[in-house]
Design a protein around this motif. Structure first.
Motif, PDB file in Angstrom:
ATOM      1  N   LEU A   1      97.928  90.432   0.105  1.00  9.45           N
ATOM      2  CA  LEU A   1      98.278  89.525   1.201  1.00  9.45           C
ATOM      3  C   LEU A   1      99.644  89.902   1.750  1.00  9.45           C
ATOM      4  CD1 LEU A   1      97.298  86.142  -0.524  1.00  9.45           C
ATOM      5  CD2 LEU A   1      95.860  87.595   0.932  1.00  9.45           C
ATOM      6  N   THR A   2      99.806  89.807   3.051  1.00 11.76           N
ATOM      7  CA  THR A   2     101.081  90.122   3.702  1.00 11.76           C
ATOM      8  C   THR A   2     101.529  88.934   4.543  1.00 11.76           C
ATOM      9  OG1 THR A   2     100.540  92.477   3.810  1.00 11.76           O
ATOM     10  CG2 THR A   2     102.290  91.677   5.261  1.00 11.76           C
TER      11      THR A   2
ATOM     12  N   ILE B   1     111.674  89.407  -8.032  1.00  9.12           N
ATOM     13  CA  ILE B   1     111.527  88.705  -9.305  1.00  9.12           C
ATOM     14  C   ILE B   1     110.676  87.461  -9.080  1.00  9.12           C
ATOM     15  CG2 ILE B   1     112.769  87.511 -11.162  1.00  9.12           C
ATOM     16  CD1 ILE B   1     115.236  89.200 -10.367  1.00  9.12           C
ATOM     17  N   TRP B   2     109.772  87.169 -10.017  1.00 11.90           N
ATOM     18  CA  TRP B   2     108.937  85.981  -9.869  1.00 11.90           C
ATOM     19  C   TRP B   2     108.776  85.291 -11.217  1.00 11.90           C
ATOM     20  CZ3 TRP B   2     104.580  86.133 -12.891  1.00 11.90           C
ATOM     21  CH2 TRP B   2     104.096  87.397 -13.268  1.00 11.90           C
TER      22      TRP B   2
ATOM     23  N   GLU C   1     108.499  91.722   5.778  1.00 11.43           N
ATOM     24  CA  GLU C   1     107.159  91.530   5.253  1.00 11.43           C
ATOM     25  C   GLU C   1     107.194  91.334   3.743  1.00 11.43           C
ATOM     26  OE1 GLU C   1     104.232  93.931   8.349  1.00 11.43           O
ATOM     27  OE2 GLU C   1     104.612  94.747   6.338  1.00 11.43           O
ATOM     28  N   LEU C   2     106.570  90.238   3.300  1.00 13.66           N
ATOM     29  CA  LEU C   2     106.392  89.991   1.881  1.00 13.66           C
ATOM     30  C   LEU C   2     104.970  90.399   1.520  1.00 13.66           C
ATOM     31  CD1 LEU C   2     107.226  88.761  -0.867  1.00 13.66           C
ATOM     32  CD2 LEU C   2     106.294  86.586  -0.039  1.00 13.66           C
ATOM     33  N   CYS C   3     104.820  91.348   0.621  1.00 16.80           N
ATOM     34  CA  CYS C   3     103.509  91.812   0.171  1.00 16.80           C
ATOM     35  C   CYS C   3     103.227  91.254  -1.219  1.00 16.80           C
ATOM     36  CB  CYS C   3     103.446  93.338   0.128  1.00 16.80           C
ATOM     37  SG  CYS C   3     103.528  94.094   1.763  1.00 16.80           S
TER      38      CYS C   3
ATOM     39  N   PHE D   1     109.399  92.806  -0.990  1.00 17.74           N
ATOM     40  CA  PHE D   1     109.889  92.403   0.332  1.00 17.74           C
ATOM     41  C   PHE D   1     110.499  93.623   1.007  1.00 17.74           C
ATOM     42  CE2 PHE D   1     113.214  90.434   3.071  1.00 17.74           C
ATOM     43  CZ  PHE D   1     112.355  89.762   3.922  1.00 17.74           C
ATOM     44  N   ASN D   2     109.866  94.006   2.102  1.00 13.99           N
ATOM     45  CA  ASN D   2     110.279  95.223   2.815  1.00 13.99           C
ATOM     46  C   ASN D   2     110.324  96.424   1.869  1.00 13.99           C
ATOM     47  OD1 ASN D   2     110.503  93.902   5.281  1.00 13.99           O
ATOM     48  ND2 ASN D   2     112.675  93.405   4.966  1.00 13.99           N
TER      49      ASN D   2
END
Length: 553
Positions: free
Chosen positions: A436-437, A472-473, A505-507, A466-467
């Motif tokens: 997902l983007t 980190i999650w 863009e967050l992928c 991100f880009n």
């Protein structure tokens, strides 16, 4: 909480059709509490004056009653989509005739509408019909378990055996017909599927040889009146000032009946003959064993457009078949002269369309309705879900899951319901790779990623960038080990940090797999006070290989 003694009603038009007949029986013969959901505000006054507990559709009280009623009774499939566990949905229905409905190819709508139809026919617990033949046809066209389709007769037809229809009709129209013969003209709906609304632009019979003066003279000579009752959905379309009407053709609209709390079935036995086309009303009228004329000038066009349940439905139409006014007058002339040429045809056709010829249809339906609620009746429609969920079933390969992922944005003051991005995606039970983007605006400090609106799934090889830079999650309410997360409860969330405030863009990448039989394993871990991160890596991998299926698609 479900009120076991409450029955909720709905019909279209209001306070009519099979729902109304069931209501009358339940009020008269049982101790059930009742409530009506009303669409037309003009009906509230007359209904409340008659002691009917009711409220307008989507009002707070109507919604509350819908949620707590034990029985949901409708003339279609209203209420079925949102039916709650413990509620019984009764589709008292609105007729059976030669027209196609539901999943039949000629009447089919788009795929999303058919998916919704399958949901509501599965949710339905009881559908009424009139014979074994119609039971099987309705089950097929609606893709229902035939055991849920009841050969009870239509409750509305009980009125044919119990009312003084002529007296009620004269009261509704304000006309004393004396000893005149009465003919009902009731065509089917023309503002429904496909091009059905393209007919009847010039006269109510759609005849090329229409002659209002000639028809009026004929009716006067034979001391007869035609009462024209159009489908309630077509009332406004047919009452056009451009229509030239004979003096002895009178309109009977839904308002004239509804304002007096009557239905067409309260007055149907007033008529000596019925003129119709493809309307299911003729099936009901057959119970009176009186002549029927089928006026079908657009037969070929209707067959190509809406379609019939038989290649040639005339075997289902026991009466004179006419396409012009001259043919109509000829058929009526025979009737006025005492000739009933189709009497034997009606009698031979009757068993195929009516298993019961009495005033006990409502009684049969209520008894079955109560029986459904008191027993665990088998319903193969509702068993379909377990067929898909069973890991050994070949149907499992078709189990695609539609989910909505949401990305909540924090600009420094926390998350809220306004700053959120969403993407819908599809996965399947074997494990799907999801990429997902999201286009993240500038000024964002961190985000919260909600992968779906439910739990009970595994995310494997989770990554955020991100880009092009990894982020980190942390899983907020799931159990994680390395890049794997198990969500067992509702509202799964992942907090993602490391943004520099710029737009980009967050992928998001992960493999998703449904827990299936692994749920017991995960629950066991949680009961022992462990998270998956407590398990050694080699043990976790071995456990996952046993209880999950996943792979890249």
């Amino acid at each position: 909480m479900i009120d076991q003694n409450l029955v909720l009603f709905e019909s279209n038009p209001d306070f009519a059709d099979n729902s109304r007949a069931l209501y009358d029986y339940i009020v008269d013969k049982t101790d059930f509490k009742t409530f009506w959901v009303v669409k037309d505000p003009a009906m509230l006054g007359p209904m409340r004056a008659a002691g009917v507990d009711c409220d307008i559709e989507n009002s707070d009280r109507a919604i509350a009653m819908e949620q707590c009623a034990h029985y949901l009774v409708t003339s279609s499939f209203m209420f079925a989509y949102n039916k709650r566990p413990g509620q019984i949905h009764v589709s008292a229905w609105h007729g059976f005739g030669p027209k196609t409905i539901g999943f039949d190819e000629d009447a089919a709508s788009d795929s999303s509408a058919l998916r919704d139809l399958k949901v509501i026919t599965t949710q339905c617990d009881l559908l009424t019909t009139t014979s074994r033949v119609s039971q099987l046809m309705m089950a097929g066209m609606l893709s229902m378990d035939p055991r849920k389709v009841m050969n009870s007769g239509f409750p509305r037809n009980d009125y044919l055996f119990t009312t003084d229809g002529r007296k009620l009709l004269e009261g509704a129209l304000g006309v004393d017909f004396g000893s005149s013969k009465l003919i009902m003209y009731l065509p089917t709906m023309r503002k429904g599927l496909k091009a059905e609304g393209g007919q009847f632009d010039k006269n109510i019979f759609n005849y090329e040889d229409y002659d209002a003066a000639g028809l009026d003279e004929f009716l006067k000579l034979n001391d007869a009146y035609v009462i024209a009752k159009m489908h309630f959905a077509d009332d406004s379309s047919f009452n056009q000032s451009s229509f030239e009407l004979p003096k002895r053709v009178l309109f009977l609209d839904s308002l004239s009946l509804g304002s007096k709390l009557l239905t067409i079935y309260h007055v149907l036995n007033a008529f000596d003959l019925l003129i119709t086309d493809y309307s299911s009303v003729y099936v009901d009228y057959l119970l009176l064993n009186r002549p029927i004329v089928f006026s079908c000038p657009d037969f070929e066009e209707y067959k190509k457009d809406r379609g019939f349940i038989s290649d040639d439905p005339r075997w289902m139409m026991p009466g004179a078949f006419v396409k012009s006014q001259s043919e109509l007058l000829s058929a009526l002339g025979s009737f006025f002269n005492g000739v009933d040429a189709a009497a034997s045809l009606r009698e031979s056709f009757m068993p195929a369309i009516h298993s019961h010829r009495d005033a006990k249809a409502a009684e049969r339906v209520v008894q079955r309705m109560i029986g459904v609620a008191s027993t665990n009746s088998r319903d193969c429609d509702k068993e379909i879900g377990s067929c898909f969920a069973d890991s050994n079933s070949p149907l499992r390969q078709y189990m695609n899951l539609r989910s909505k992922a949401e990305l909540f944005l924090d600009y420094g003051s926390g998350f809220n319901s306004e700053d959120v991005l969403s993407i819908e995606y599809t996965s399947n039970c074997f494990g799907s790779h999801v990429c997902l983007t999201f286009n993240v605006p500038s000024g964002v400090n961190e985000v919260r990623f909600d992968p779906a609106d439910d739990g009970s799934f595994l995310l494997k090889d989770v990554s955020f960038s991100f880009n092009g830079t990894p982020l980190i999650w942390d899983a907020l309410n799931g159990s994680e080990s390395h890049s794997n997360i198990v969500f067992c409860g509702l509202d799964p969330q992942i907090l993602v940090s490391g943004f520099d405030g710029s737009a980009g863009e967050l992928c998001v990448n992960f493999d998703r797999c449904e827990l299936g039989d692994s749920a017991d394993y995960v629950s066991c871990l949680m009961e022992r006070g462990h998270s998956l991160s407590d398990e050694p890596v080699h043990s976790l991998s071995g456990s996952l290989s046993r209880v999950f299926r996943f792979g890249r698609h």
